[in-house]
Scaffold this motif. Sequence first.
Motif, PDB file in Angstrom:
ATOM      1  N   ALA A  22       0.847  -1.140   0.091  1.00 34.41           N
ATOM      2  CA  ALA A  22       0.161  -0.077   0.066  1.00 34.41           C
ATOM      3  C   ALA A  22       0.931   1.162   0.003  1.00 34.41           C
ATOM      4  O   ALA A  22       0.494   2.186  -0.672  1.00 34.41           O
ATOM      5  N   ALA A  23       2.052   1.206   0.840  1.00 37.00           N
ATOM      6  CA  ALA A  23       2.754   2.436   0.800  1.00 37.00           C
ATOM      7  C   ALA A  23       3.649   2.668  -0.533  1.00 37.00           C
ATOM      8  O   ALA A  23       4.010   3.746  -1.003  1.00 37.00           O
ATOM      9  N   ILE A  24       3.753   1.535  -1.335  1.00 35.44           N
ATOM     10  CA  ILE A  24       4.178   1.851  -2.646  1.00 35.44           C
ATOM     11  C   ILE A  24       3.208   2.142  -3.648  1.00 35.44           C
ATOM     12  O   ILE A  24       3.579   3.111  -4.600  1.00 35.44           O
ATOM     13  N   ALA A  25       2.146   1.759  -3.351  1.00 33.35           N
ATOM     14  CA  ALA A  25       0.756   1.868  -4.673  1.00 33.35           C
ATOM     15  C   ALA A  25       0.210   3.135  -4.406  1.00 33.35           C
ATOM     16  O   ALA A  25      -0.287   3.973  -5.331  1.00 33.35           O
ATOM     17  N   ILE A  26      -0.010   3.823  -3.182  1.00 33.81           N
ATOM     18  CA  ILE A  26      -0.786   5.012  -2.937  1.00 33.81           C
ATOM     19  C   ILE A  26      -0.287   6.277  -3.392  1.00 33.81           C
ATOM     20  O   ILE A  26      -1.101   6.906  -4.383  1.00 33.81           O
ATOM     21  N   PRO A  27       1.059   6.528  -3.416  1.00 31.50           N
ATOM     22  CA  PRO A  27       1.523   7.680  -4.320  1.00 31.50           C
ATOM     23  C   PRO A  27       1.659   7.512  -5.746  1.00 31.50           C
ATOM     24  O   PRO A  27       1.301   8.685  -6.360  1.00 31.50           O
ATOM     25  N   SER A  28       1.815   6.401  -6.201  1.00 34.45           N
ATOM     26  CA  SER A  28       1.293   6.353  -7.601  1.00 34.45           C
ATOM     27  C   SER A  28       0.049   6.526  -8.035  1.00 34.45           C
ATOM     28  O   SER A  28      -0.301   7.313  -9.088  1.00 34.45           O
ATOM     29  N   PHE A  29      -0.890   6.271  -7.283  1.00 36.64           N
ATOM     30  CA  PHE A  29      -2.371   6.175  -7.598  1.00 36.64           C
ATOM     31  C   PHE A  29      -2.595   8.000  -7.396  1.00 36.64           C
ATOM     32  O   PHE A  29      -3.358   8.377  -8.686  1.00 36.64           O
ATOM     33  N   VAL A  30      -1.962   8.656  -6.514  1.00 33.49           N
ATOM     34  CA  VAL A  30      -2.222  10.002  -6.433  1.00 33.49           C
ATOM     35  C   VAL A  30      -1.592  10.867  -7.600  1.00 33.49           C
ATOM     36  O   VAL A  30      -2.223  11.663  -8.084  1.00 33.49           O
ATOM     37  N   LYS A  31      -0.443  10.445  -7.888  1.00 40.37           N
ATOM     38  CA  LYS A  31       0.211  10.879  -8.949  1.00 40.37           C
ATOM     39  C   LYS A  31      -0.562  10.756 -10.358  1.00 40.37           C
ATOM     40  O   LYS A  31      -0.881  11.820 -11.087  1.00 40.37           O
ATOM     41  N   ALA A  32      -1.165   9.624 -10.471  1.00 44.34           N
ATOM     42  CA  ALA A  32      -1.819   9.446 -11.620  1.00 44.34           C
ATOM     43  C   ALA A  32      -3.168  10.057 -11.818  1.00 44.34           C
ATOM     44  O   ALA A  32      -3.563  10.603 -12.794  1.00 44.34           O
ATOM     45  N   ARG A  33      -3.786  10.394 -10.511  1.00 47.06           N
ATOM     46  CA  ARG A  33      -5.044  11.099 -10.678  1.00 47.06           C
ATOM     47  C   ARG A  33      -4.614  12.613 -11.141  1.00 47.06           C
ATOM     48  O   ARG A  33      -5.399  13.360 -11.483  1.00 47.06           O
ATOM     49  N   ASN A  34      -3.511  13.200 -10.300  1.00 53.67           N
ATOM     50  CA  ASN A  34      -3.092  14.406 -10.600  1.00 53.67           C
ATOM     51  C   ASN A  34      -2.997  14.701 -12.133  1.00 53.67           C
ATOM     52  O   ASN A  34      -3.144  15.810 -12.731  1.00 53.67           O
ATOM     53  N   VAL A  35      -2.079  13.826 -12.658  1.00 51.47           N
ATOM     54  CA  VAL A  35      -1.768  13.854 -14.088  1.00 51.47           C
ATOM     55  C   VAL A  35      -3.201  13.783 -15.220  1.00 51.47           C
ATOM     56  O   VAL A  35      -3.308  14.584 -15.909  1.00 51.47           O
ATOM     57  N   SER A  36      -4.041  12.689 -14.587  1.00 49.43           N
ATOM     58  CA  SER A  36      -5.353  12.763 -15.101  1.00 49.43           C
ATOM     59  C   SER A  36      -6.147  14.150 -15.115  1.00 49.43           C
ATOM     60  O   SER A  36      -6.691  14.553 -16.347  1.00 49.43           O
TER      61      SER A  36
END
Length: 111
Positions: A22-36
Amino acid sequence: MQRKSFTLVEIMIVVAIIGLLAAIAIPSFVKARNVSRTNACINNLRLIDAGKEQWALENNLNTGDACTDGEAGVIAYLKGSVAPVCPAGGIYTYGAIGTAPDCDVQDHDLP
């Protein structure tokens, strides 16, 4: 009769692994949401710019002229005649003819 069950150590290891993933995945999801959100906003700005140019062409306006009906005239040339909304909560400024529309959110600019 003996019951088979997990030990406390095994459960703690599984929880630790899930926490690490979860610690690895959550920042990636946040970044992907911001880019989107940024890409959607830039696409909205392109649509506004195209609608503004079409509106200016049909109303014989020149570069630098102000939008006399403001956003209402431009919105009529957008799909569904509905003003686009910035997905990040920004506010669009349509500007004069020949200038790019703008969003007040940082990095939401037409290239």
